[in-house]
Design an enzyme around this catalytic site. Structure first.
Site, PDB file in Angstrom:
ATOM      1  N   ASP A  53       0.841  -1.204   0.000  1.00  0.00           N
ATOM      2  CA  ASP A  53       0.000   0.000   0.000  1.00  0.00           C
ATOM      3  C   ASP A  53       0.873   1.250   0.000  1.00  0.00           C
ATOM      4  O   ASP A  53       2.037   1.212   0.387  1.00  0.00           O
ATOM      5  CB  ASP A  53      -0.883   0.040   1.251  1.00  0.00           C
ATOM      6  CG  ASP A  53      -1.847  -1.128   1.306  1.00  0.00           C
ATOM      7  OD1 ASP A  53      -2.159  -1.688   0.247  1.00  0.00           O
ATOM      8  OD2 ASP A  53      -2.278  -1.471   2.426  1.00  0.00           O
ATOM      9  N   VAL A  54       0.253   2.364  -0.333  1.00  0.00           N
ATOM     10  CA  VAL A  54       0.984   3.636  -0.393  1.00  0.00           C
ATOM     11  C   VAL A  54       1.618   3.973   0.955  1.00  0.00           C
ATOM     12  O   VAL A  54       2.721   4.532   1.022  1.00  0.00           O
ATOM     13  CB  VAL A  54       0.044   4.753  -0.917  1.00  0.00           C
ATOM     14  CG1 VAL A  54      -1.115   5.006   0.046  1.00  0.00           C
ATOM     15  CG2 VAL A  54       0.764   6.038  -1.231  1.00  0.00           C
TER      16      VAL A  54
END
Ligand code: URA
Length: 230
Positions: free
Chosen positions: A101-102
């Site tokens: 994920d970011v």
């Protein structure tokens, strides 16, 4: 390397297609027809299909320390792709074996060898990934047993596969999972009433994030690391 694998690496063929091709008798190794995909092909072997020599493609295998606020996609959206940090030729021809994920940091493996990354990402393989997790609430004593048994993620019909939890302190744990469902770690902690505030991947299979790497830095994998995935 096995002949069938060599063919896959040097063409766009899958392992099954390479096996079918071998059966046709169109493949020669050093001018001799070979139908056995298990034959070992050495550095100096000449492999040809219908008289056309196959040029061995050398794939690239890279580990990177993914920084915060980067994405693991080949397309830049709001945040830059981790591929931007790679000062190599045709970086955007590479892909990431198992996205983060970011807001997750840590180990990402980057390659142009689809068969190799398949060993890591396929739901049918069980490649363990270890995450260091920082939690909002102290970890409840029963969570290790719940994860070992499997928990019900929101929107999923099946329990998660057995996962190993190691408690570092009340709000920091190591979690090893063999699956890679969307937001899996965050959803697993949500399923037991906790919340992930920080997430960092340390290990994929037998490959550990190199301690020498700073966020955004990368290095090529060693032969041993590459072979550990196959
Ligand atoms: N699980 C998550 O929730 N996020 C990641 O980035 C990786 C695993």
């Amino acid at each position: 390397m096995r002949l069938d694998k060599y063919i896959c690496k040097s063409t766009e063929l899958t392992r099954n297609e390479a096996k079918k091709l071998l059966k046709t008798g169109l493949v020669k190794v050093n001018d001799e027809v070979v139908k056995n995909g298990a034959l070992q092909v050495g550095e100096n072997c000449r492999v040809s299909v219908e008289g056309q020599e196959l040029i061995r493609r050398t794939a690239r295998y890279i580990m990177m320390f993914k920084p915060l606020d980067t994405i693991c996609s080949n397309v830049d959206e709001v945040h830059p792709s981790v591929l931007h940090f790679l000062d190599v030729d045709k970086a955007f021809d590479l892909h990431i074996a198992g996205r983060l994920d970011v807001d997750t940091t840590g180990l990402v493996l980057i390659t142009d060898d689809g068969q190799w990354s398949h060993q890591i990402t396929s739901p049918r393989k069980t490649c363990p990934k270890r995450y260091r997790v920082w939690l909002d609430e102290p970890i409840a004593p029963e969570v290790a047993a719940q994860f070992a048994h499997g928990v019900q993620l929101k929107g999923e019909s099946r329990l998660t596969q057995p996962a190993q939890l190691e408690v570092i302190d009340d709000k920091e744990v190591l979690l090893t999972i063999a699956e890679g469902k969307y937001h899996q770690v965050k959803r697993m902690f949500a399923a037991v009433g906790n919340h992930v505030v920080g997430l960092h991947r340390e290990k994929i299979g037998d490959i550990t994030l190199d301690e020498q790497l700073e966020p955004g830095q990368w290095r090529y994998l060693t032969e041993q690391e590459i072979a550990s995935v196959l």
